[in-house]
Design a protein around this motif. Structure first.
Motif, PDB file in Angstrom:
ATOM      1  N   LYS A 187     -15.303  21.573  -5.328  1.00  0.00           N
ATOM      2  CA  LYS A 187     -16.689  21.827  -4.952  1.00  0.00           C
ATOM      3  C   LYS A 187     -17.209  20.626  -4.163  1.00  0.00           C
ATOM      4  CE  LYS A 187     -17.630  24.424  -9.218  1.00  0.00           C
ATOM      5  NZ  LYS A 187     -18.399  24.405 -10.489  1.00  0.00           N
ATOM      6  N   PRO A 188     -18.207  20.830  -3.316  1.00  0.00           N
ATOM      7  CA  PRO A 188     -18.757  19.684  -2.581  1.00  0.00           C
ATOM      8  C   PRO A 188     -19.168  18.536  -3.499  1.00  0.00           C
ATOM      9  CG  PRO A 188     -19.587  21.726  -1.661  1.00  0.00           C
ATOM     10  CD  PRO A 188     -18.810  22.109  -2.891  1.00  0.00           C
ATOM     11  N   SER A 189     -19.734  18.853  -4.657  1.00  0.00           N
ATOM     12  CA  SER A 189     -20.168  17.808  -5.585  1.00  0.00           C
ATOM     13  C   SER A 189     -19.000  17.104  -6.259  1.00  0.00           C
ATOM     14  CB  SER A 189     -21.087  18.416  -6.657  1.00  0.00           C
ATOM     15  OG  SER A 189     -20.405  19.417  -7.392  1.00  0.00           O
ATOM     16  N   GLU A 190     -17.785  17.640  -6.100  1.00  0.00           N
ATOM     17  CA  GLU A 190     -16.614  17.061  -6.759  1.00  0.00           C
ATOM     18  C   GLU A 190     -15.719  16.283  -5.790  1.00  0.00           C
ATOM     19  OE1 GLU A 190     -16.190  20.594 -10.160  1.00  0.00           O
ATOM     20  OE2 GLU A 190     -15.087  20.722  -8.273  1.00  0.00           O
ATOM     21  N   ILE A 191     -16.076  16.244  -4.497  1.00  0.00           N
ATOM     22  CA  ILE A 191     -15.318  15.445  -3.537  1.00  0.00           C
ATOM     23  C   ILE A 191     -15.562  13.974  -3.839  1.00  0.00           C
ATOM     24  CG2 ILE A 191     -14.955  14.891  -1.113  1.00  0.00           C
ATOM     25  CD1 ILE A 191     -15.916  17.678  -0.410  1.00  0.00           C
ATOM     26  N   ASN A 192     -14.485  13.211  -3.970  1.00  0.00           N
ATOM     27  CA  ASN A 192     -14.584  11.836  -4.447  1.00  0.00           C
ATOM     28  C   ASN A 192     -13.827  10.916  -3.492  1.00  0.00           C
ATOM     29  OD1 ASN A 192     -15.086   9.651  -6.073  1.00  0.00           O
ATOM     30  ND2 ASN A 192     -13.752  10.282  -7.747  1.00  0.00           N
ATOM     31  N   VAL A 193     -14.541  10.072  -2.767  1.00  0.00           N
ATOM     32  CA  VAL A 193     -13.909   9.150  -1.829  1.00  0.00           C
ATOM     33  C   VAL A 193     -14.322   7.724  -2.161  1.00  0.00           C
ATOM     34  CG1 VAL A 193     -13.662  10.804   0.047  1.00  0.00           C
ATOM     35  CG2 VAL A 193     -15.776   9.488  -0.150  1.00  0.00           C
ATOM     36  N   ALA A 194     -13.458   6.773  -1.798  1.00  0.00           N
ATOM     37  CA  ALA A 194     -13.717   5.375  -2.127  1.00  0.00           C
ATOM     38  C   ALA A 194     -13.361   4.474  -0.961  1.00  0.00           C
ATOM     39  CB  ALA A 194     -12.917   4.965  -3.363  1.00  0.00           C
ATOM     40  N   TYR A 195     -14.127   3.397  -0.818  1.00  0.00           N
ATOM     41  CA  TYR A 195     -13.816   2.311   0.113  1.00  0.00           C
ATOM     42  C   TYR A 195     -13.467   1.108  -0.735  1.00  0.00           C
ATOM     43  CZ  TYR A 195     -14.098  -0.587   4.317  1.00  0.00           C
ATOM     44  OH  TYR A 195     -13.796  -1.414   5.372  1.00  0.00           O
ATOM     45  N   ASP A 196     -12.205   0.672  -0.698  1.00  0.00           N
ATOM     46  CA  ASP A 196     -11.687  -0.277  -1.680  1.00  0.00           C
ATOM     47  C   ASP A 196     -11.984   0.304  -3.072  1.00  0.00           C
ATOM     48  OD1 ASP A 196     -10.584  -2.048   0.186  1.00  0.00           O
ATOM     49  OD2 ASP A 196     -12.504  -3.059   0.480  1.00  0.00           O
ATOM     50  N   ALA A 197     -12.561  -0.456  -3.977  1.00  0.00           N
ATOM     51  CA  ALA A 197     -12.829   0.074  -5.316  1.00  0.00           C
ATOM     52  C   ALA A 197     -14.270   0.539  -5.465  1.00  0.00           C
ATOM     53  CB  ALA A 197     -12.514  -0.979  -6.376  1.00  0.00           C
ATOM     54  N   GLY A 198     -15.003   0.599  -4.339  1.00  0.00           N
ATOM     55  CA  GLY A 198     -16.403   0.996  -4.390  1.00  0.00           C
ATOM     56  C   GLY A 198     -16.690   2.170  -3.481  1.00  0.00           C
ATOM     57  N   PHE A 199     -17.954   2.274  -3.068  1.00  0.00           N
ATOM     58  CA  PHE A 199     -18.396   3.435  -2.307  1.00  0.00           C
ATOM     59  C   PHE A 199     -18.424   3.188  -0.802  1.00  0.00           C
ATOM     60  CE2 PHE A 199     -20.178   4.077  -6.534  1.00  0.00           C
ATOM     61  CZ  PHE A 199     -19.833   5.384  -6.777  1.00  0.00           C
ATOM     62  N   THR A 200     -18.768   1.978  -0.376  1.00  0.00           N
ATOM     63  CA  THR A 200     -18.928   1.695   1.040  1.00  0.00           C
ATOM     64  C   THR A 200     -18.345   0.332   1.369  1.00  0.00           C
ATOM     65  OG1 THR A 200     -21.094   0.641   0.768  1.00  0.00           O
ATOM     66  CG2 THR A 200     -21.080   3.041   1.109  1.00  0.00           C
ATOM     67  N   ALA A 201     -18.220   0.076   2.674  1.00  0.00           N
ATOM     68  CA  ALA A 201     -17.671  -1.203   3.117  1.00  0.00           C
ATOM     69  C   ALA A 201     -18.542  -2.377   2.693  1.00  0.00           C
ATOM     70  CB  ALA A 201     -17.515  -1.186   4.638  1.00  0.00           C
TER      71      ALA A 201
END
Length: 309
Positions: A187-201
């Motif tokens: 589901k869109p709410s279940e898409i999980n992406v990471a930048y290193d160990a966090g959310f953004t650069a």
């Protein structure tokens, strides 16, 4: 496929309605027709399993049907020292398949840092895209937790999370894919992406354990009354994969989340308008038609666990 619903034409239209109208008034927008565009769904991995490239045409935004697959195309992936040809599936129009063996999978997609080019010829047009296979990170463990007073879930719920540590060196980007009882959480709410160990650069979470929100691998499920239910019950299993992705693919997936995870209601009046997400699929003729979709090659690590009865 997780991105199938995205491949309708996102025309970027803002529908302005008067706040003085009744909430029950029906609005039938008159949308302009547009020429169909090629859509490419090509997320390849180093796993020893069938690899797919899916080709389809865009369709009108309000059309309630699956996209039309494209038959008769030539689909080839080239890399340093070789190339592989994807063969059209006889049973599923628009699906092109390559079946690796242990040896060929390692040879083709086993080299971290290798660059790949996808080449698609359909009709009298040729499209290309490039990707680099980056390093992934092993998953150390998966744990279940019994929740008694978590306001997000009912009492006596079970949640799950994985544990992994991002390697030292800034700029690793990942797509974390989870499965409950063998079914992908897409589901869109279940898409999980990471930048290193966090959310953004800008988060500066290089070389540390993945942050708690990213570690969560819980399905977004509700009952018939739209009330959240326990993500897992004894006997359920969870399987987690960490896919390395390029920075461009990471940005693409973030755009997918923005475009598709839309709860509706009054807040939609102030949300970002729908628009086509970015793509790395390029027509070799600058004056030719445009395409949508994405091509990425991933290294994958995975781990599973069952919640004991």
């Amino acid at each position: 496929m997780i991105l199938k619903s995205l491949y309708k034409q996102l025309l970027g239209i803002v529908l302005t309605a008067s706040l003085f109208y009744s909430c029950e008034e029906t609005v039938n927008p008159d949308l302009e027709d547009a020429e169909p565009r090629l859509v490419v769904d090509a997320w390849l991995t180093n796993k020893v399993e069938d690899q797919f490239v899916k080709l389809s045409w865009t369709q009108p935004y309000l059309e309630n049907a699956l996209p039309t697959g494209i038959s008769g195309a030539t689909v080839v992936v080239t890399y340093d020292g070789g190339e592989i040809t994807f063969t059209e599936d006889a049973e599923e129009t628009g699906t092109y398949r390559w079946t690796p063996t242990e040896a060929t999978s390692a040879e083709v997609f086993g080299a971290i840092g290798r660059n790949y080019t996808l080449r698609i010829v359909t009709g009298n047009e040729t499209f290309e895209a490039t990707s680099r296979i980056n390093r992934t990170v092993p998953i150390d463990s998966i744990t279940f937790k019994f929740e008694e007073n978590d306001p997000q879930y009912p009492d006596n719920s079970y949640t799950a999370e994985f544990w992994a540590t991002d390697p030292v060196g800034k700029g690793d980007t990942y797509w974390i894919r989870s499965y409950k009882n063998g079914v992908a959480l897409n589901k869109p709410s279940e898409i999980n992406v990471a930048y290193d160990a966090g959310f953004t650069a800008g988060g500066n979470f290089d070389g540390v354990t993945f942050l708690p929100p990213l570690r969560s691998v819980n399905p977004d499920e509700v009952d018939e009354d739209d009330v959240a239910i326990s993500p897992y019950e004894p006997g359920d299993s969870v399987y987690v994969e960490i896919h390395s992705v390029t920075l461009a693919a990471y940005n693409f997936l973030n755009e997918v989340i923005i475009q598709t995870d839309r709860p509706g209601g009054f807040a939609e009046l102030f949300s970002t308008p729908l628009a086509n997400v970015s793509t790395n699929i390029v027509n070799v003729d600058p004056n030719g038609s445009k395409a949508l979709g994405f091509f990425n090659v991933s290294a994958v690590s995975g781990l599973g666990k069952k919640l004991d009865e």
